[in-house]
Design an enzyme around this catalytic site. Structure first.
Site, short mmCIF file in Angstrom:
data_model
loop_
_atom_site.label_atom_id
_atom_site.label_comp_id
_atom_site.label_asym_id
_atom_site.label_seq_id
_atom_site.Cartn_x
_atom_site.Cartn_y
_atom_site.Cartn_z
N ARG A 173 -0.89 0.76 -19.13
CA ARG A 173 0.12 1.05 -18.45
C ARG A 173 1.27 -0.08 -18.29
O ARG A 173 2.42 0.18 -18.13
CB ARG A 173 -0.25 1.25 -16.83
N ARG A 177 6.19 -7.75 -23.74
CA ARG A 177 7.25 -7.83 -24.19
C ARG A 177 7.57 -9.28 -24.68
O ARG A 177 7.17 -10.23 -24.15
CB ARG A 177 8.64 -7.57 -23.55
N ARG A 250 -11.14 4.65 -5.96
CA ARG A 250 -11.17 3.42 -5.20
C ARG A 250 -10.30 3.71 -3.74
O ARG A 250 -9.37 4.45 -3.93
CB ARG A 250 -10.28 2.50 -5.92
N ARG A 281 -3.00 -7.83 -3.81
CA ARG A 281 -1.80 -8.12 -3.68
C ARG A 281 -1.29 -7.99 -2.21
O ARG A 281 -1.83 -7.61 -1.20
CB ARG A 281 -0.97 -7.27 -4.58
N GLU A 301 -3.57 -5.65 0.46
CA GLU A 301 -4.36 -4.89 0.08
C GLU A 301 -5.79 -5.23 -0.30
O GLU A 301 -5.76 -6.12 -1.27
CB GLU A 301 -3.66 -4.20 -1.26
N TYR A 349 -4.98 9.15 -12.87
CA TYR A 349 -4.19 8.04 -12.47
C TYR A 349 -2.78 8.32 -12.77
O TYR A 349 -1.93 7.64 -13.62
CB TYR A 349 -4.57 6.76 -13.09
N ASP A 351 1.37 8.46 -11.98
CA ASP A 351 2.62 8.02 -11.11
C ASP A 351 3.33 9.29 -10.31
O ASP A 351 2.89 10.75 -10.83
CB ASP A 351 3.63 7.10 -12.02
P1 FAD Z 1 -1.32 12.63 -2.45
O1 FAD Z 1 -0.14 11.77 -2.22
O2 FAD Z 1 -2.79 12.25 -2.48
O3 FAD Z 1 -0.92 14.06 -1.67
C1 FAD Z 1 -1.99 15.05 -1.62
C2 FAD Z 1 -2.12 15.39 0.09
O4 FAD Z 1 -2.98 16.39 0.25
C3 FAD Z 1 -2.50 14.20 1.01
O5 FAD Z 1 -1.38 14.00 2.09
C4 FAD Z 1 -3.66 14.58 1.69
O6 FAD Z 1 -3.70 14.11 3.07
C5 FAD Z 1 -3.68 16.21 1.65
N1 FAD Z 1 -4.87 16.87 1.53
C6 FAD Z 1 -6.24 16.38 0.97
N2 FAD Z 1 -7.21 17.11 1.13
C7 FAD Z 1 -6.43 18.06 2.04
C8 FAD Z 1 -7.23 19.17 2.80
N3 FAD Z 1 -8.57 19.47 2.64
N4 FAD Z 1 -6.56 19.95 3.50
C9 FAD Z 1 -5.09 19.64 3.87
N5 FAD Z 1 -4.46 18.49 3.33
C10 FAD Z 1 -5.23 17.87 2.38
N6 FAD Z 1 3.24 6.15 -8.07
C11 FAD Z 1 4.51 5.81 -8.62
O7 FAD Z 1 5.23 6.35 -9.38
N7 FAD Z 1 5.24 4.32 -8.42
C12 FAD Z 1 4.55 3.33 -7.78
O8 FAD Z 1 4.79 2.27 -7.42
C13 FAD Z 1 3.18 3.87 -7.32
N8 FAD Z 1 2.36 2.83 -6.19
C14 FAD Z 1 1.20 3.25 -5.72
C15 FAD Z 1 0.58 2.36 -5.15
C16 FAD Z 1 -0.73 2.65 -4.51
C17 FAD Z 1 -1.37 1.76 -3.48
C18 FAD Z 1 -1.32 4.08 -4.48
C19 FAD Z 1 -2.49 4.71 -4.20
C20 FAD Z 1 -0.29 4.96 -5.35
C21 FAD Z 1 0.82 4.53 -6.06
N9 FAD Z 1 1.40 5.46 -6.83
C22 FAD Z 1 2.64 5.37 -7.36
C23 FAD Z 1 0.79 6.94 -7.25
C24 FAD Z 1 1.56 8.10 -6.16
O9 FAD Z 1 1.04 7.89 -4.93
C25 FAD Z 1 1.00 9.23 -6.65
O10 FAD Z 1 1.37 9.54 -8.02
C26 FAD Z 1 1.36 10.42 -5.83
O11 FAD Z 1 1.95 10.06 -4.36
C27 FAD Z 1 0.74 11.59 -5.90
O12 FAD Z 1 1.13 12.54 -5.15
P2 FAD Z 1 0.17 13.94 -4.89
O13 FAD Z 1 0.85 14.97 -4.51
O14 FAD Z 1 -0.67 14.41 -6.04
O15 FAD Z 1 -1.12 13.40 -3.87
N1 UDP Z 2 -2.98 -5.37 -13.79
C1 UDP Z 2 -3.44 -6.66 -14.03
N2 UDP Z 2 -3.00 -7.88 -13.41
C2 UDP Z 2 -1.79 -7.59 -12.68
C3 UDP Z 2 -1.39 -6.21 -12.39
C4 UDP Z 2 -1.98 -5.10 -13.08
O1 UDP Z 2 -4.66 -6.85 -14.80
O2 UDP Z 2 -1.54 -8.67 -12.10
C5 UDP Z 2 -3.79 -4.41 -14.33
C6 UDP Z 2 -4.84 -3.84 -13.38
O3 UDP Z 2 -5.95 -3.38 -14.21
C7 UDP Z 2 -4.31 -2.64 -12.69
C8 UDP Z 2 -3.39 -2.02 -14.07
O4 UDP Z 2 -2.96 -3.31 -14.78
O5 UDP Z 2 -5.37 -1.70 -12.23
C9 UDP Z 2 -2.22 -1.14 -13.65
O6 UDP Z 2 -1.39 -1.95 -12.95
P1 UDP Z 2 -0.39 -1.27 -11.90
O7 UDP Z 2 0.46 -2.26 -11.43
O8 UDP Z 2 0.21 -0.11 -12.70
O9 UDP Z 2 -1.30 -0.72 -10.60
P2 UDP Z 2 -0.89 0.32 -9.49
O10 UDP Z 2 0.46 -0.36 -8.88
O11 UDP Z 2 -0.91 1.61 -9.71
O12 UDP Z 2 -2.00 -0.30 -8.58
#
Ligand code: FAD
Ligand code: UDP
Length: 367
Positions: A173, A177, A250, A281, A301, A349, A351
């Site tokens: 991911r 560069r 996780r 982080r 986190e 996994y 986005d």
């Molecule tokens: P979710 O957002 O998990 O939504 C699913 C929903 O279903 C939840 O609200 C849950 O409560 C509900 N649900 C589950 N079971 C039930 C049930 N039985 N009844 C009713 N409701 C239920 N993506 C990016 O593009 N850029 C980023 O910078 C980025 N950073 C992230 C950082 C973190 C820490 C995390 C965890 C994720 C990150 N993501 C990022 C990923 C992003 O959060 C997801 O791709 C996206 O939000 C997923 O959407 P979803 O609808 O699939 O799932």
């Molecule tokens: N990663 C790493 N060092 C960093 C940042 C990311 O090794 O400083 C690795 C780590 O394995 C992480 C993965 O790259 O799980 C993807 O990072 P990203 O920032 O895309 O993770 P997210 O924002 O989804 O948690």
């Protein structure tokens, strides 16, 4: 609640909201159920002490998909935030993603040729033509110094497993560069909704019936009777009552603190890449929007293995869990009226842009 819905959509995250919007625009009657007290899933934003915070971790929207970008911009204006996280390795600061600024700090090199030469030397001892795990992939990609200081500690804290047991896809991911470019993403479009993700999802769901704090799995027979088809975005193993065993996820504990100072760390995201610091982080939310408030809000986190009762955030896509997921997919063939979607429903996994793309395609394919 009345019956006669075309779609019952479980989850008001981005998949559920995008799907519901498409269906409603096509004249279908939808009901959205959400277990949490709010919409937006993990992209949810709220305001704390006058500062908009990303409640479940930093969310930066980035995509190369023009259709997805056009779709989301119907519901939000985006700012010009460019993600440039910093790595802190025991007090040494490095730019991310791995680029000429990182290589300069690591080795003192100033040209791409010098940087390539060092990485090549370091690869000599450890190059593996077809890497089978994250450790081999990372060593191949960036050499031993970057792996040891910027990847190993962070990854093992984040995933709770040795890098040698994780799939190479996780580290693919990250860009590498040979330019002085600290933009974390290789994406054509990037930004954060000016009014936050919650407002964006609110607009997506406008006019659609929504029940918050309602868990579909608590009374699925009742809800199934109300609708022709079910779109399920919760964890797939929970849907099947963990009948084949639990998939690994996780969990993250977010320790959110308000600090009486205007600027705590000078950047939205700082990764702690050593193995000793217990958190992975720190997010300082105001820097997503160049906030000028007197106070600041930060979230630490802490990554943990998911256990029942916790919110699952990241699917652990190693070989064993991938296989278990595929066995659940076999069960899902018997569930003709249910479609699984999103990060948890398809155990990927993904986005945000990928989840929206999946929702738009799912709707197109079932029409
Ligand atoms: P979710 O957002 O998990 O939504 C699913 C929903 O279903 C939840 O609200 C849950 O409560 C509900 N649900 C589950 N079971 C039930 C049930 N039985 N009844 C009713 N409701 C239920 N993506 C990016 O593009 N850029 C980023 O910078 C980025 N950073 C992230 C950082 C973190 C820490 C995390 C965890 C994720 C990150 N993501 C990022 C990923 C992003 O959060 C997801 O791709 C996206 O939000 C997923 O959407 P979803 O609808 O699939 O799932
Ligand atoms: N990663 C790493 N060092 C960093 C940042 C990311 O090794 O400083 C690795 C780590 O394995 C992480 C993965 O790259 O799980 C993807 O990072 P990203 O920032 O895309 O993770 P997210 O924002 O989804 O948690």
């Amino acid at each position: 609640m009345q019956g006669g819905y075309d779609y019952l959509i479980v989850g008001a995250g981005l998949f559920g909201a995008a799907f519901a919007r498409c269906a409603a625009d096509a004249g279908e009657k939808c009901l959205v159920l959400e277990r949490r007290p709010h919409i937006g899933g993990n992209a949810y934003t709220e305001t704390k002490n006058g500062i908009r915070i990303h409640r479940y971790g930093a969310h930066i929207f980035h995509t190369n998909n023009s259709a997805v970008w056009s779709f989301v911009r119907q519901f939000a204006e985006f700012n010009h935030y460019v993600h440039s996280p910093i790595a802190n390795y025991l007090g040494e600061i490095y730019n991310l993603p791995f680029n000429m600024s990182t290589f300069n700090k690591m080795w003192g090199v100033t040209t791409p040729e010098q940087a390539r030469e060092i990485i090549k030397q370091q690869q000599r001892d450890c190059y593996i033509p077809e890497p089978e795990n994250l450790e081999q992939q990372a060593l191949n990609m960036a050499g031993r110094d970057i792996y040891e200081k910027l990847i190993k500690g962070y990854t093992e804290k984040q995933w709770g497993r040795p890098c040698s047991e994780l799939p190479p896809s996780i580290i693919k991911r990250l860009p590498l560069r040979f330019t002085y470019d600290n933009n974390y993403f290789n994406a054509k479009y990037q930004g954060i909704p000016v009014d936050g993700y919650t407002a964006m999802v609110e607009k997506m769901l406008r006019g659609i019936e929504l029940h918050l704090e309602t868990d579909y799995l608590q009374d699925r027979a009742f809800y199934n009777r109300a609708a022709g088809r079910v779109i399920y975005t919760g964890p797939i193993d929970a849907y099947f009552n963990y009948s084949l065993g639990a998939l690994a996820y996780r969990h993250i504990r977010f320790d959110i603190q308000v600090l009486q100072q205007p600027n705590f760390q000078g950047n939205a995201v700082v990764n702690y890449t050593d193995p000793l610091t217990p958190y992975t982080r720190i997010i300082e939310h105001k820097h997503f929007e160049a906030g000028k408030q007197k106070e600041t809000v930060v979230s630490y986190e802490y990554s943990d293995e998911w256990r029942p009762g916790m919110e699952p955030y990241y699917p652990v896509e190693d070989k064993q869990n991938r296989e278990l997921y595929l066995r659940y997919r076999e069960l899902d063939r018997g569930e003709k009226q249910v479609i699984f979607g999103g990060r948890l429903g398809t155990y990927r996994y993904y986005d945000m842009d990928q989840v929206i793309e999946q929702a738009l395609n799912t709707f197109q394919n079932i029409r």
